[in-house]
Motif scaffolding. Sequence first.
Motif, PDB file in Angstrom:
ATOM      1  N   ASN A  85       0.852  -1.185   0.000  1.00 12.71           N
ATOM      2  CA  ASN A  85       0.000   0.000   0.000  1.00 12.71           C
ATOM      3  C   ASN A  85       0.892   1.241   0.000  1.00 12.71           C
ATOM      4  OD1 ASN A  85      -1.371   2.295   1.704  1.00 12.71           O
ATOM      5  ND2 ASN A  85      -3.049   1.028   0.952  1.00 12.71           N
ATOM      6  N   HIS A  86       0.667   2.132  -0.938  1.00 11.76           N
ATOM      7  CA  HIS A  86       1.541   3.293  -1.123  1.00 11.76           C
ATOM      8  C   HIS A  86       1.664   4.130   0.146  1.00 11.76           C
ATOM      9  CE1 HIS A  86       3.277   6.953  -2.773  1.00 11.76           C
ATOM     10  NE2 HIS A  86       2.241   7.621  -2.302  1.00 11.76           N
ATOM     11  N   TYR A  87       0.576   4.342   0.838  1.00 18.37           N
ATOM     12  CA  TYR A  87       0.580   5.225   2.005  1.00 18.37           C
ATOM     13  C   TYR A  87       1.325   4.598   3.177  1.00 18.37           C
ATOM     14  CZ  TYR A  87      -3.017   7.278  -0.903  1.00 18.37           C
ATOM     15  OH  TYR A  87      -3.687   7.819  -1.963  1.00 18.37           O
ATOM     16  N   ILE A  88       1.136   3.303   3.356  1.00 18.01           N
ATOM     17  CA  ILE A  88       1.840   2.607   4.437  1.00 18.01           C
ATOM     18  C   ILE A  88       3.342   2.561   4.154  1.00 18.01           C
ATOM     19  CG2 ILE A  88       2.145   0.390   5.595  1.00 18.01           C
ATOM     20  CD1 ILE A  88      -0.366   2.004   6.390  1.00 18.01           C
ATOM     21  N   LYS A  89       3.691   2.259   2.920  1.00 21.35           N
ATOM     22  CA  LYS A  89       5.110   2.205   2.551  1.00 21.35           C
ATOM     23  C   LYS A  89       5.761   3.581   2.747  1.00 21.35           C
ATOM     24  CE  LYS A  89       6.471  -0.257  -0.949  1.00 21.35           C
ATOM     25  NZ  LYS A  89       6.748  -0.779  -2.326  1.00 21.35           N
ATOM     26  N   THR A  90       5.047   4.625   2.386  1.00 21.61           N
ATOM     27  CA  THR A  90       5.567   5.991   2.546  1.00 21.61           C
ATOM     28  C   THR A  90       5.747   6.331   4.019  1.00 21.61           C
ATOM     29  OG1 THR A  90       4.503   6.713   0.485  1.00 21.61           O
ATOM     30  CG2 THR A  90       5.175   8.431   2.043  1.00 21.61           C
ATOM     31  N   LEU A  91       4.786   5.955   4.841  1.00 15.59           N
ATOM     32  CA  LEU A  91       4.883   6.229   6.274  1.00 15.59           C
ATOM     33  C   LEU A  91       6.099   5.540   6.889  1.00 15.59           C
ATOM     34  CD1 LEU A  91       1.269   6.065   7.761  1.00 15.59           C
ATOM     35  CD2 LEU A  91       2.819   8.026   7.738  1.00 15.59           C
ATOM     36  N   ILE A  92       6.278   4.265   6.563  1.00 17.26           N
ATOM     37  CA  ILE A  92       7.414   3.518   7.113  1.00 17.26           C
ATOM     38  C   ILE A  92       8.725   4.100   6.605  1.00 17.26           C
ATOM     39  CG2 ILE A  92       8.583   1.274   7.128  1.00 17.26           C
ATOM     40  CD1 ILE A  92       5.825  -0.036   7.120  1.00 17.26           C
ATOM     41  N   HIS A  93       8.763   4.464   5.327  1.00 19.86           N
ATOM     42  CA  HIS A  93       9.972   5.069   4.744  1.00 19.86           C
ATOM     43  C   HIS A  93      10.273   6.414   5.414  1.00 19.86           C
ATOM     44  CE1 HIS A  93      12.954   5.882   1.586  1.00 19.86           C
ATOM     45  NE2 HIS A  93      12.510   7.117   1.639  1.00 19.86           N
ATOM     46  N   ASN A  94       9.249   7.243   5.583  1.00 20.90           N
ATOM     47  CA  ASN A  94       9.446   8.549   6.221  1.00 20.90           C
ATOM     48  C   ASN A  94       9.938   8.404   7.660  1.00 20.90           C
ATOM     49  OD1 ASN A  94       8.609   9.811   3.906  1.00 20.90           O
ATOM     50  ND2 ASN A  94       6.576  10.365   4.668  1.00 20.90           N
ATOM     51  N   TYR A  95       9.417   7.395   8.332  1.00 20.67           N
ATOM     52  CA  TYR A  95       9.823   7.170   9.719  1.00 20.67           C
ATOM     53  C   TYR A  95      11.264   6.685   9.809  1.00 20.67           C
ATOM     54  CZ  TYR A  95      10.124   4.974  14.321  1.00 20.67           C
ATOM     55  OH  TYR A  95      10.545   4.608  15.569  1.00 20.67           O
ATOM     56  N   LYS A  96      11.604   5.689   9.008  1.00 14.79           N
ATOM     57  CA  LYS A  96      12.915   5.061   9.107  1.00 14.79           C
ATOM     58  C   LYS A  96      14.043   5.890   8.494  1.00 14.79           C
ATOM     59  CE  LYS A  96      13.444   0.708   8.305  1.00 14.79           C
ATOM     60  NZ  LYS A  96      13.409  -0.621   7.642  1.00 14.79           N
ATOM     61  N   PHE A  97      13.758   6.544   7.374  1.00 15.29           N
ATOM     62  CA  PHE A  97      14.835   7.163   6.608  1.00 15.29           C
ATOM     63  C   PHE A  97      14.781   8.688   6.518  1.00 15.29           C
ATOM     64  CE2 PHE A  97      13.971   2.926   4.675  1.00 15.29           C
ATOM     65  CZ  PHE A  97      15.111   2.289   5.146  1.00 15.29           C
ATOM     66  N   LYS A  98      13.666   9.296   6.907  1.00 16.33           N
ATOM     67  CA  LYS A  98      13.554  10.753   6.822  1.00 16.33           C
ATOM     68  C   LYS A  98      13.404  11.406   8.193  1.00 16.33           C
ATOM     69  CE  LYS A  98      11.927  11.079   2.070  1.00 16.33           C
ATOM     70  NZ  LYS A  98      10.947  11.698   1.151  1.00 16.33           N
ATOM     71  N   ASP A  99      13.679  10.606   9.232  1.00 15.96           N
ATOM     72  CA  ASP A  99      13.746  11.128  10.597  1.00 15.96           C
ATOM     73  C   ASP A  99      12.436  11.745  11.083  1.00 15.96           C
ATOM     74  OD1 ASP A  99      15.356  11.309  12.866  1.00 15.96           O
ATOM     75  OD2 ASP A  99      15.790  13.419  12.521  1.00 15.96           O
ATOM     76  N   LYS A 100      11.301  11.257  10.566  1.00 16.73           N
ATOM     77  CA  LYS A 100      10.009  11.753  11.037  1.00 16.73           C
ATOM     78  C   LYS A 100       9.562  10.880  12.204  1.00 16.73           C
ATOM     79  CE  LYS A 100       8.593  13.905   6.709  1.00 16.73           C
ATOM     80  NZ  LYS A 100       7.514  14.078   5.706  1.00 16.73           N
ATOM     81  N   LYS A 101      10.160  11.145  13.346  1.00 18.28           N
ATOM     82  CA  LYS A 101       9.976  10.279  14.511  1.00 18.28           C
ATOM     83  C   LYS A 101       8.567  10.317  15.086  1.00 18.28           C
ATOM     84  CE  LYS A 101      14.857  10.484  15.821  1.00 18.28           C
ATOM     85  NZ  LYS A 101      15.836  10.876  16.851  1.00 18.28           N
ATOM     86  N   LYS A 102       7.813  11.374  14.793  1.00 17.36           N
ATOM     87  CA  LYS A 102       6.457  11.468  15.325  1.00 17.36           C
ATOM     88  C   LYS A 102       5.579  10.310  14.844  1.00 17.36           C
ATOM     89  CE  LYS A 102       5.299  15.524  13.933  1.00 17.36           C
ATOM     90  NZ  LYS A 102       4.425  16.695  13.711  1.00 17.36           N
ATOM     91  N   ILE A 103       5.923   9.764  13.685  1.00 18.80           N
ATOM     92  CA  ILE A 103       5.120   8.665  13.138  1.00 18.80           C
ATOM     93  C   ILE A 103       5.139   7.465  14.088  1.00 18.80           C
ATOM     94  CG2 ILE A 103       4.888   7.076  11.173  1.00 18.80           C
ATOM     95  CD1 ILE A 103       6.119   9.221   9.409  1.00 18.80           C
ATOM     96  N   ALA A 104       6.169   7.369  14.901  1.00 17.94           N
ATOM     97  CA  ALA A 104       6.266   6.259  15.858  1.00 17.94           C
ATOM     98  C   ALA A 104       5.055   6.225  16.790  1.00 17.94           C
ATOM     99  CB  ALA A 104       7.551   6.383  16.678  1.00 17.94           C
ATOM    100  N   TYR A 105       4.468   7.386  17.095  1.00 16.26           N
ATOM    101  CA  TYR A 105       3.303   7.416  17.972  1.00 16.26           C
ATOM    102  C   TYR A 105       2.097   6.759  17.301  1.00 16.26           C
ATOM    103  CZ  TYR A 105       5.792  10.425  21.206  1.00 16.26           C
ATOM    104  OH  TYR A 105       6.697  10.908  22.117  1.00 16.26           O
ATOM    105  N   PHE A 106       1.971   6.942  16.003  1.00 18.59           N
ATOM    106  CA  PHE A 106       0.896   6.295  15.250  1.00 18.59           C
ATOM    107  C   PHE A 106       1.122   4.786  15.195  1.00 18.59           C
ATOM    108  CE2 PHE A 106      -0.450   4.741  10.989  1.00 18.59           C
ATOM    109  CZ  PHE A 106      -1.823   4.764  11.214  1.00 18.59           C
TER     110      PHE A 106
END
Length: 240
Positions: A85-106
């Motif tokens: 799923n494009h949105y899930i893959k983007t979220l995981i990528h943003n979290y792991k590789f773009k330092d968007k740590k807030k996604i960890a709360y979701f």
Amino acid sequence: MLLNPVFDFFFPVKCSLCGAIVRNISNNKLFCKNCAEIIPEIYPDDNNKCRVCSRELISEIDICTICRKRKYHFSKNISLWDYNNHYIKTLIHNYKFKDKKKIAYFFAYSIFKIYSSNTDFKDIPVIPAPCSRKRIIKYGWDHMKYLSSILSKKYSIKIFHIFTKKKTKDQKELDYEKRQTTLINQIKVSDKIISKCLKISNIAIFIDDVFTTGATASYCSKLLLDHGFNKIIVITLALD
């Protein structure tokens, strides 16, 4: 009451998925209204899934064709979403590789929903997947440790960091067998932490980000079984 709008005006919060400024005040401020509506719901754990890996079944047999050919050391993997799923893959990528740590709360909240909805999981300790030294050096942080810290602090889930992982080769292009071979002697356990964990339960939940071949989850599960655990359940964010 006026402080929040003023603060948001000078320090706008951007959506963790699309990057748009979040105008609507919400409890988490992680996503804009549009993205919050398109992020898929957690996969239901139903009879149409493989009872081992959670892949969608294409026959009446309750184990998929992939799991019939492999021997896993965990009892079951539960994946929250489809990694394709494009949105899930983007979220995981943003979290792991773009330092968007807030996604960890979701992600933490989503794991907690699965954890708390299953009565068999009550008070079972959670063991995060190990992060390689190569990744920590490159990105400066351990994404699974950060995620598990939220599970511990916000949701009072017992977390045990049992594993450490050496610098390993990239496994993206490797099949299940080669991944298993690569992991030998690369992942170590802490006997001291294992002893503490076993005092609570001899069943544990292993969490990771993406379930691809299941090699890491299976190898870590084997180590846990070899050290006294009776059963390992795996929860992953997404199934690739």
